[in-house]
Scaffold this active site. Sequence first.
Site, short mmCIF file in Angstrom:
data_model
loop_
_atom_site.label_atom_id
_atom_site.label_comp_id
_atom_site.label_asym_id
_atom_site.label_seq_id
_atom_site.Cartn_x
_atom_site.Cartn_y
_atom_site.Cartn_z
N TYR A 134 39.91 25.40 -7.73
CA TYR A 134 41.15 25.19 -8.49
C TYR A 134 42.34 25.99 -8.00
O TYR A 134 43.47 25.53 -8.09
CB TYR A 134 40.91 25.53 -9.98
CG TYR A 134 40.05 24.50 -10.68
CD1 TYR A 134 40.63 23.42 -11.32
CD2 TYR A 134 38.66 24.61 -10.67
CE1 TYR A 134 39.85 22.45 -11.95
CE2 TYR A 134 37.87 23.64 -11.30
CZ TYR A 134 38.47 22.57 -11.94
OH TYR A 134 37.71 21.61 -12.55
N ASN A 180 33.51 23.51 -6.56
CA ASN A 180 34.56 23.31 -7.54
C ASN A 180 35.66 24.31 -7.22
O ASN A 180 35.42 25.52 -7.16
CB ASN A 180 34.06 23.59 -8.97
CG ASN A 180 33.00 22.61 -9.43
OD1 ASN A 180 32.66 21.67 -8.72
ND2 ASN A 180 32.46 22.85 -10.61
C1 GAL Z 1 35.47 24.25 -14.33
C2 GAL Z 1 34.43 23.63 -15.22
C3 GAL Z 1 34.92 22.46 -15.99
C4 GAL Z 1 36.37 22.52 -16.41
C5 GAL Z 1 37.26 23.11 -15.34
C6 GAL Z 1 38.68 23.39 -15.75
O1 GAL Z 1 35.21 25.59 -14.13
O2 GAL Z 1 33.31 23.23 -14.49
O3 GAL Z 1 34.02 22.26 -17.05
O4 GAL Z 1 36.51 23.10 -17.64
O5 GAL Z 1 36.74 24.29 -14.85
O6 GAL Z 1 38.88 24.70 -16.17
#
Ligand code: GAL
Length: 460
Positions: A296, A294
């Site tokens: 971001y 995951n």
């Molecule tokens: C990740 C998490 C998700 C969602 C996303 C956005 O860390 O797995 O549940 O909230 O971040 O912040």
Amino acid sequence: MRTFPTDFTWGAATSAYQIEGGSTADGKGPSIWDAFTTIPGKIHNAHSGRSACDHFHRYREDIALMRTMGLKAYRFSISWPRLLPRGRRAVNRAGIAFYDRLIDALLAEEITPWATLYHWDLPLALQMAQDGWLNPEMPTYFAEYADLCFSHFGDRVKHWITINEAWVVAILGHGHGIFAPGRTSHDEPYRVGHHLLLAHGAAAQLYRSKYQPRQRGVIGMANNCDWREPASEEGPDRAAAERALAFFLGWFGDPLYHGRYPEVMRSRLGDRLPRFTAAQAAQIKGSTDFFGLNHYTTMLAAHCDNPSSEGNYLTNIGIAEDQDLELHLDPEWPVTAIGWGIVPWGCHKLLHWIDARYDHPEIVLTENGCAVDDDLVAGRVDDQRRIDYFNGYVAACHQALADGIALKGYFAWSLLDNFEWALGYSMRFGIHYVDYATQERTPKASAKWYAAVIRQNGLP
Ligand code: GAL
């Protein structure tokens, strides 16, 4: 046209507590998030997941949205307390029936279900009576729950993720205390992380010995990591960035692929970092069929002799004192509504870091997305910022594939706007807009953009 491999998985992701609602429906037991959200001051505007997106009742409508987009795969999580209201033993048949209906409805639309077993909603009973993830027995209880899921759903679910973001459970739940169960400690996170790894290992071993030969699915873990770029070319900053990655992703990735914690964690934490027995290390090493990531955002990492974790949690720094680390944003970077930098090249670098450190594993980007201050205007949401974000990150994935990295899939976070944990409903991550008063869903421009990417299997 930047084309992806023909078998590339295009999906979208959600989690149970963030979308289902129905928090007491049909015999569901309470989770630590049901309890945590009642504590004053913990959640933005005292929001909770009590009704969320009411997906528990509207899943058919949500699957219709997926079908319209041509989504190939859908990643959701199973609520442990919906199946086992007290965490162990007594099974709630109505809970099983809900996921049966969901899975069958997905398969009827040829959407491949990817099920996560634990996306943070621990049965409250296991926290209150058993100390939750601090308890060394928890891996056994988790394996019992996993067994229940494999036995009921494994004939149709062929993609399993045991635990979502062990780092978050450990650090935000037990270090900074901003997520359930809200504990603050500099030591507990390392014990919790250890038990989460053991839980994953126990469930994976069970799956492989008892189910995989017949069911022929795959199992993995979804770990989160941001990229850490050295703040300067100086040696100490370069070392700090590398150390930050070891304390973030190496913490979980190294045991899974090398059977031990990163050397820098062992030497810095000493006895605060639990040890694996030889049998445990052997169980965990090699226990994933793919590397779930995951991702971001990115931060600049600098060496700092007396750092502080205080109030620093939105930077995902972890226990800063253990890392002699300071993080900051490059002021040139655009940021999302949450304040995270939009840095697609960081994704590309992280994929290379994983590929090199773990000897070319199959990688699945199990979450990627951004928060935007979306407005619904005349029935439309023009979220060009989100499209730009996705466009940049999907292009970074394409670049990684061209470099020879074994990237197998990409899941947008999220299918729907939903309950963003401590930030409540204030942050919208969805490619579908949710009007929480009416529960009406509206595809945003990004949903249409993503549908075109899927249809063309690539970026124009
Ligand atoms: C990740 C998490 C998700 C969602 C996303 C956005 O860390 O797995 O549940 O909230 O971040 O912040």
